[in-house]
Scaffold this active site. Structure first.
Site, PDB file in Angstrom:
ATOM      1  CG  ASP A  79     -51.790 -40.820 -23.528  1.00  0.00           C
ATOM      2  OD1 ASP A  79     -51.751 -42.021 -23.177  1.00  0.00           O
ATOM      3  OD2 ASP A  79     -52.472 -40.420 -24.498  1.00  0.00           O
TER       4      ASP A  79
ATOM      5  CG  HIS B  14     -50.924 -46.437 -21.907  1.00  0.00           C
ATOM      6  ND1 HIS B  14     -52.192 -46.978 -21.822  1.00  0.00           N
ATOM      7  CD2 HIS B  14     -51.094 -45.146 -22.275  1.00  0.00           C
ATOM      8  CE1 HIS B  14     -53.089 -46.054 -22.154  1.00  0.00           C
ATOM      9  NE2 HIS B  14     -52.451 -44.923 -22.423  1.00  0.00           N
ATOM     10  CG  LEU B  15     -46.734 -48.590 -16.091  1.00  0.00           C
ATOM     11  CD1 LEU B  15     -46.678 -48.901 -14.589  1.00  0.00           C
ATOM     12  CD2 LEU B  15     -45.476 -47.845 -16.530  1.00  0.00           C
ATOM     13  NE  ARG B  16     -48.097 -49.772 -24.359  1.00  0.00           N
ATOM     14  CZ  ARG B  16     -49.109 -49.069 -24.837  1.00  0.00           C
ATOM     15  NH1 ARG B  16     -50.353 -49.332 -24.444  1.00  0.00           N
ATOM     16  NH2 ARG B  16     -48.889 -48.121 -25.711  1.00  0.00           N
TER      17      ARG B  16
ATOM     18  CG  ASN C 253     -54.555 -49.534 -22.648  1.00  0.00           C
ATOM     19  OD1 ASN C 253     -53.865 -49.331 -21.662  1.00  0.00           O
ATOM     20  ND2 ASN C 253     -54.304 -48.989 -23.825  1.00  0.00           N
TER      21      ASN C 253
HETATM   22 ZN   LIG Z   1     -56.806 -42.023 -24.178  1.00  0.00          ZN
END
Ligand SMILES: [Zn+2]
Length: 444
Positions: free
Chosen positions: A320, A70-72, A102
């Site tokens: 993750d 997740h690099l946001r 996301n």
């Molecule tokens: Zn997940």
């Protein structure tokens, strides 16, 4: 200026894609590997125009490929950016990261995918491959434009963070995935069964008085989605598998010929739900840095995951990496945001499996490297994770015996949320090279 020709000299070359584990030299010219010479063979004499990197007592491996981080960016830059997240990746030995959609807004159109490529081109120090959402806004109502995103360069599709609640939608997504040749990455979780659980439902959750999420909240979702993948034939990739029974389901499905691949995280391979309570006599921690989704499970689950990596049921180890701001974690356990900032500790944590001190089943370093390189690359059909002559010069130099102490304040990642702060880890990434360019180096 960096020399156009670099020789990585006299290292232990460990490349599972060629079943290679030999001492020798790797020679790089511009962005490609042009020679792999074993000490036993005839290595050509070094030319004066090349830079020589001494790899004596180090392991030379393909650069790690992270299928799940997740690099946001866009929208949550206070947690991480493509610039900081890829520096964390380089420090962890990852030369490629696949980033989850996301963000705010969700990556669910071709132009969102193009935007990530443009920002990565400007800011990233490792390769960034975006994953597009399965459904618009990750709301689970309407399928996103998967084919358009695939053409724009999305390497996979996922609503990660949310499951796809509707079996019908997931079946449609798998059909599209067949057309695009890209896998659907499944966040397997039945929200009704989770029922507000914030850690694994078991002895520790009872003792702490925290609401538990049962193992079957993951297993029921995996069973449904394996049935759909078997019926439709699209490529299904299971994200962060965490229970013993999940491993059995994947093993059975693979034996039946279902096109499924699976990943586990370093934290599920090494930590258990006991970490939430802590290990100090008479002190209960409620460590919010151990709040993660899926939750840390039992010792029995952990051992099953290790066996799953060993026998190839699990294809890839993925971090993750989920960076959070301090306010997301500095609160009561059940209000804390789930996730661990994991890129920079992945290798050191996994090294605990190579020479376990507590009678655990051990994983050879070659098996761990396989799951971080070739196994990951094949799961997403990427042409990476190899030191073959002609391949892109994405590689790492690993110092498996060197120790270090985790200090989250020294992370390149903005996310300081790690339960490993202060822990002694064995295994340092000495050098990371992407396309022939050194992007991270720790002198001995
Ligand atoms: Zn997940």
């Amino acid at each position: 200026m960096q020399a156009a020709r670099i020789r990585i000299a006299n290292g232990r070359i460990l490349d599972p894609s060629q079943e290679l584990d030999e001492r020798g030299d790797v020679v790089i010219e511009n962005d490609r590997i042009v020679g792999v010479h074993w000490a036993s063979g005839h290595a050509p004499a070094s030319s004066p125009a090349e830079r020589v990197v001494d790899a004596e007592s180090l392991v030379v491996a393909p650069g790690f490929v992270d299928l799940h981080c997740h690099l946001r960016e866009p929208g949550l830059e206070y947690k991480e950016t493509i610039a900081t997240g890829t520096r964390a990746a380089a420090a962890g030995g990852f030369t490629t990261v696949c980033c989850m959609p996301n963000t705010e807004p969700t990556l669910d159109t071709a132009s969102d995918i193009e935007w990530i490529h443009a920002v990565a081109h400007r800011d990233a120090v490792v390769r960034v491959y975006p994953i597009g959402a399965i459904t618009k806004g990750r709301l689970g109502i309407e399928l996103a434009e998967l084919a358009d995103m695939g053409r724009a360069g999305a390497v996979a599709f996922s609503d990660d963070g949310n499951p796809v609640r509707s079996g019908k939608l997931l079946r449609n997504a798998l059909s599209y995935a067949r057309i695009t040749g890209r896998p659907v990455v499944d966040h397997c979780e039945d929200h009704d069964l989770v029922d507000g659980g914030v850690m694994h439902e078991g002895s520790v959750s009872s003792r702490l008085g925290l609401r538990g999420a049962p193992a079957e909240s993951e297993e029921a979702a995996i069973a449904r989605d394996l049935a759909l993948a078997q019926a439709v034939g699209g490529r299904l990739h299971l994200a962060h598998v965490s229970t013993a029974h999940s491993i059995e389901l994947v093993r059975d499905a693979k034996a039946r010929g279902t096109r499924v691949t699976a990943e586990v995280t370093p934290h599920h391979l090494v930590l258990t739900h006991a970490w939430v309570a802590g290990f100090e006599e008479g002190v209960t921690r409620y460590d919010t840095n151990c709040r993660v989704n899926p939750p840390l499970r039992t010792e029995e689950d952990r051992v099953a995951l290790i066996r799953g990596v060993a026998d190839g049921t699990i294809d890839a180890i993925a971090t993750d990496h989920a960076p959070h701001d301090v306010v997301d974690k500095n609160c009561e356990f059940d209000r804390a945001a789930p996730g661990i900032s994991g890129l920079e500790t992945a290798f050191g944590l996994l090294m605990r499996l190579v020479a376990p001190t507590n009678g655990d089943p051990a994983l050879p370093l070659a098996t761990i490297v396989r799951a971080l390189t070739m196994g990951a690359s094949r799961a997403f059909n990427l042409d990476l994770g190899t030191l073959r002559v002609g391949a892109l010069a994405d590689l790492v130099l690993l110092d498996p015996d060197a120790h270090w102490t985790v200090d989250v304040q020294r992370f390149h990642s903005k996310g300081k949320n790690s339960p490993l702060d202060g822990q002694d880890l064995r295994g340092i990434v000495r050098l990371t090279m992407v396309g022939g360019k050194i992007v991270h180096e720790v002198p001995r």
